[in-house]
Design an enzyme around this catalytic site. Structure first.
Site, PDB file in Angstrom:
ATOM      1  N   TYR A   1      39.171  32.654  46.641  1.00  0.00           N
ATOM      2  CA  TYR A   1      38.447  32.781  45.373  1.00  0.00           C
ATOM      3  C   TYR A   1      36.971  32.821  45.731  1.00  0.00           C
ATOM      4  O   TYR A   1      36.178  31.993  45.309  1.00  0.00           O
ATOM      5  CB  TYR A   1      38.797  31.544  44.540  1.00  0.00           C
ATOM      6  CG  TYR A   1      38.481  31.513  43.087  1.00  0.00           C
ATOM      7  CD1 TYR A   1      38.664  32.609  42.265  1.00  0.00           C
ATOM      8  CD2 TYR A   1      38.035  30.319  42.507  1.00  0.00           C
ATOM      9  CE1 TYR A   1      38.407  32.522  40.912  1.00  0.00           C
ATOM     10  CE2 TYR A   1      37.779  30.220  41.166  1.00  0.00           C
ATOM     11  CZ  TYR A   1      37.967  31.329  40.363  1.00  0.00           C
ATOM     12  OH  TYR A   1      37.725  31.235  39.013  1.00  0.00           O
TER      13      TYR A   1
ATOM     14  N   ARG B   1      38.072  28.478  30.684  1.00  0.00           N
ATOM     15  CA  ARG B   1      37.650  27.121  30.311  1.00  0.00           C
ATOM     16  C   ARG B   1      36.201  27.180  29.818  1.00  0.00           C
ATOM     17  O   ARG B   1      35.278  26.808  30.572  1.00  0.00           O
ATOM     18  CB  ARG B   1      37.757  26.180  31.508  1.00  0.00           C
ATOM     19  CG  ARG B   1      39.156  26.053  32.094  1.00  0.00           C
ATOM     20  CD  ARG B   1      39.166  25.216  33.357  1.00  0.00           C
ATOM     21  NE  ARG B   1      38.326  25.809  34.393  1.00  0.00           N
ATOM     22  CZ  ARG B   1      38.707  26.801  35.193  1.00  0.00           C
ATOM     23  NH1 ARG B   1      39.914  27.312  35.068  1.00  0.00           N
ATOM     24  NH2 ARG B   1      37.882  27.287  36.092  1.00  0.00           N
TER      25      ARG B   1
ATOM     26  N   GLU C   1      40.283  43.347  45.852  1.00  0.00           N
ATOM     27  CA  GLU C   1      40.067  42.378  46.918  1.00  0.00           C
ATOM     28  C   GLU C   1      40.087  43.051  48.294  1.00  0.00           C
ATOM     29  O   GLU C   1      40.530  44.191  48.445  1.00  0.00           O
ATOM     30  CB  GLU C   1      41.150  41.293  46.898  1.00  0.00           C
ATOM     31  CG  GLU C   1      41.291  40.549  45.594  1.00  0.00           C
ATOM     32  CD  GLU C   1      42.176  39.318  45.724  1.00  0.00           C
ATOM     33  OE1 GLU C   1      42.307  38.776  46.852  1.00  0.00           O
ATOM     34  OE2 GLU C   1      42.735  38.889  44.703  1.00  0.00           O
TER      35      GLU C   1
ATOM     36  N   ASP D   1      45.642  42.165  44.056  1.00  0.00           N
ATOM     37  CA  ASP D   1      46.496  41.022  43.736  1.00  0.00           C
ATOM     38  C   ASP D   1      46.763  41.044  42.229  1.00  0.00           C
ATOM     39  O   ASP D   1      46.096  40.371  41.450  1.00  0.00           O
ATOM     40  CB  ASP D   1      45.820  39.718  44.163  1.00  0.00           C
ATOM     41  CG  ASP D   1      46.785  38.565  44.197  1.00  0.00           C
ATOM     42  OD1 ASP D   1      47.955  38.784  44.561  1.00  0.00           O
ATOM     43  OD2 ASP D   1      46.379  37.430  43.883  1.00  0.00           O
TER      44      ASP D   1
ATOM     45  N   ARG E   1      47.690  37.545  33.357  1.00  0.00           N
ATOM     46  CA  ARG E   1      46.731  36.526  32.924  1.00  0.00           C
ATOM     47  C   ARG E   1      47.312  35.585  31.880  1.00  0.00           C
ATOM     48  O   ARG E   1      46.911  34.406  31.818  1.00  0.00           O
ATOM     49  CB  ARG E   1      45.484  37.208  32.366  1.00  0.00           C
ATOM     50  CG  ARG E   1      44.745  38.094  33.362  1.00  0.00           C
ATOM     51  CD  ARG E   1      44.255  37.337  34.574  1.00  0.00           C
ATOM     52  NE  ARG E   1      43.388  38.187  35.401  1.00  0.00           N
ATOM     53  CZ  ARG E   1      42.873  37.810  36.567  1.00  0.00           C
ATOM     54  NH1 ARG E   1      43.145  36.617  37.065  1.00  0.00           N
ATOM     55  NH2 ARG E   1      42.093  38.636  37.254  1.00  0.00           N
TER      56      ARG E   1
ATOM     57  N   LYS F   1      51.080  35.340  39.551  1.00  0.00           N
ATOM     58  CA  LYS F   1      50.550  36.020  40.730  1.00  0.00           C
ATOM     59  C   LYS F   1      51.637  36.441  41.723  1.00  0.00           C
ATOM     60  O   LYS F   1      51.388  37.271  42.594  1.00  0.00           O
ATOM     61  CB  LYS F   1      49.581  35.088  41.465  1.00  0.00           C
ATOM     62  CG  LYS F   1      48.342  34.699  40.691  1.00  0.00           C
ATOM     63  CD  LYS F   1      47.262  35.749  40.834  1.00  0.00           C
ATOM     64  CE  LYS F   1      45.925  35.214  40.351  1.00  0.00           C
ATOM     65  NZ  LYS F   1      44.835  36.159  40.601  1.00  0.00           N
TER      66      LYS F   1
ATOM     67  N   THR G   1      51.709  41.904  45.276  1.00  0.00           N
ATOM     68  CA  THR G   1      50.377  42.063  45.862  1.00  0.00           C
ATOM     69  C   THR G   1      50.418  43.337  46.693  1.00  0.00           C
ATOM     70  O   THR G   1      51.227  43.437  47.619  1.00  0.00           O
ATOM     71  CB  THR G   1      50.011  40.863  46.758  1.00  0.00           C
ATOM     72  OG1 THR G   1      50.013  39.674  45.974  1.00  0.00           O
ATOM     73  CG2 THR G   1      48.642  41.058  47.392  1.00  0.00           C
TER      74      THR G   1
ATOM     75  N   THR H   1      39.058  38.192  43.861  1.00  0.00           N
ATOM     76  CA  THR H   1      38.415  39.314  43.186  1.00  0.00           C
ATOM     77  C   THR H   1      36.953  39.432  43.570  1.00  0.00           C
ATOM     78  O   THR H   1      36.210  38.450  43.559  1.00  0.00           O
ATOM     79  CB  THR H   1      38.520  39.148  41.661  1.00  0.00           C
ATOM     80  OG1 THR H   1      39.897  39.083  41.303  1.00  0.00           O
ATOM     81  CG2 THR H   1      37.870  40.311  40.937  1.00  0.00           C
TER      82      THR H   1
END
Length: 420
Positions: A136, A150, A208, A240, A244, A260, A264, A353
């Protein structure tokens, strides 16, 4: 191998070279690139290792056999894993030999009989993926995704102290061109009504890089930032795919799972790190806070300056820049192993990403549509917030080579198919 074996791959770019093959000087798959893949042909259906040169594939095992190389059999396997297991010195020696035979015309009889037109080759998954870890590592993506999932939470406290990641599912890594079936699972329902079950309605892509590892280690062996290049074989483009809605519901309190794990996609060609020596650039940040000692090397951390292009159908959606990744490939390896995990040949590390500061450099629909709020308009006038059945996603990339050379990375593409 019968050629001289260097102690380790050189971190410095080699001089600009030209091939005796009929190849345009600016071909992104020229002698400066030499990516590895696995291919088969109608007359020889058994998959074996090839190296791309222009619009052709060199059958490396056959060429090496003709040249009388002692270890030509390493090229005759259906995956790159045995070659990855030989380690960095063998990788460097192989690249040196390939460069020699493609730049010295006296090797014409070794090469020409074993060149296959690319359109006659079927490309396969280049590595048997041992373990898959998705990181990440782009700050702008982490900030935006955090705000969408969030609101008000900001960047997590740990994010600038360690490369955040999770273990993915190696068995669903697929080669470019493989269709992706829309996943099914649980998603959050109406307030007070409990979860819903069904196909994902918020299917996304993620632009990615993937780093392919070799040179296996034993469990408990820590690999330092300085030693990580001995295990970083090459780079693939990686998508990937992400559901969501499934991800948002299942990721409390742990990380992604069904959202996920369904697919991939990686490119069929693995571009050696040696081909990208001229594309190394300092990573952004890492001064406040400074990384802990195990994430620091004897020289400043360096990322990769790759220019990526993300397309949805025929529409160029964005141009993410790999130089925006906060953590370097070497730091990812150091963090992976500091807790005691071993490296296995064929391990795959996803960068996470890649997104930059502006809308034109964002690498996923989650950010481009701000969680589904803002539609993205395609060239045909249609709009998307997330992927629809039949959508084809393609990611391409290039980097600067030595002098005027450009290095191309193999495209990764996939088309969404409906469940069932």
């Amino acid at each position: 191998m019968s050629t001289p074996t260097p102690a380790a791959p050189s971190p410095s770019p080699t001089p600009e070279l030209s091939t005796w093959l009929d190849l345009a000087p600016d071909d992104p798959y020229g002698v400066a690139t030499l990516p590895y893949g696995v291919f088969s042909t109608p007359d020889r259906p058994a998959p074996r290792i090839g190296v791309r040169i222009g619009d052709r594939v060199l059958d490396v095992g056959a060429a090496a056999t003709r040249a009388g190389m002692e270890s030509a059999t390493v090229w005759q396997h259906p995956t790159l894993n045995p070659f990855l297991g030989q380690g960095a010195a063998a990788w460097a020696a192989a690249r040196e030999w390939l460069t020699l035979v493609l730049t010295d015309e006296s090797y014409r009889d070794v090469v020409v009989p074993h060149l296959v037109p690319l359109d006659r080759a079927t490309l396969h998954l280049p590595v048997e993926v041992a373990d898959y870890v998705d990181f990440y590592a782009a700050e702008h993506h982490a900030r935006r995704a955090g705000e969408i999932f969030r609101p008000g939470a900001g960047l997590a406290e740990n994010w600038k102290h360690l490369p955040v990641g999770y273990h993915g599912r190696a068995g669903t890594v697929v080669v470019s061109g493989t269709d992706v079936v829309r996943p099914t699972g649980q998603r959050r329902g109406e307030v007070g009504a409990g979860p819903e079950f069904g196909p994902s309605t918020r299917l996304d892509l993620e632009t990615e890089l993937g780093f392919v590892l070799g040179g296996p280690t034993t469990q408990g062996t820590r690999v330092s930032v300085d030693d990580a290049p001995q295990h970083l074989f090459g780079v693939v483009l990686l998508n990937d795919w992400s559901a969501r809605d499934l991800q948002a519901w299942e990721s409390a309190p742990l990380g992604p799972f069904l959202g996920k794990s369904f697919a991939t996609s990686i490119s069929a060609w693995v571009t050696p790190m040696a081909a990208l020596a001229a594309a190394r650039v300092p990573v952004p940040g890492q001064t406040d806070p400074a990384p802990l000692p195990y994430l620091s090397g004897t020289s400043p951390a360096r990322g990769l300056d790759l220019q990526l292009e993300l397309r949805l159908g025929n529409t160029l959606v964005s141009r993410p820049q790999a130089r925006d990744l906060y953590w370097s490939p070497e730091q990812l390896v150091a963090h992976l192993t500091v807790g005691g995990a071993s490296i296995r040949s064929g391990d795959l590390l996803g960068s996470g990403t890649i997104s930059g500061t502006d809308q034109g450099s964002i690498g996923c629909l989650l950010e481009l549509s701000w969680g589904g709020r803002d539609a993205v308009t395609l060239d045909d006038g249609s709009t998307r917030t997330f992927l629809e059945d039949g959508d084809t996603v393609s990611i391409t990339a290039t980097a600067a080579g030595v002098g005027s050379a450009r290095v191309g990375l193999g495209e990764v593409t996939g088309t969404v198919r409906r469940t069932g």
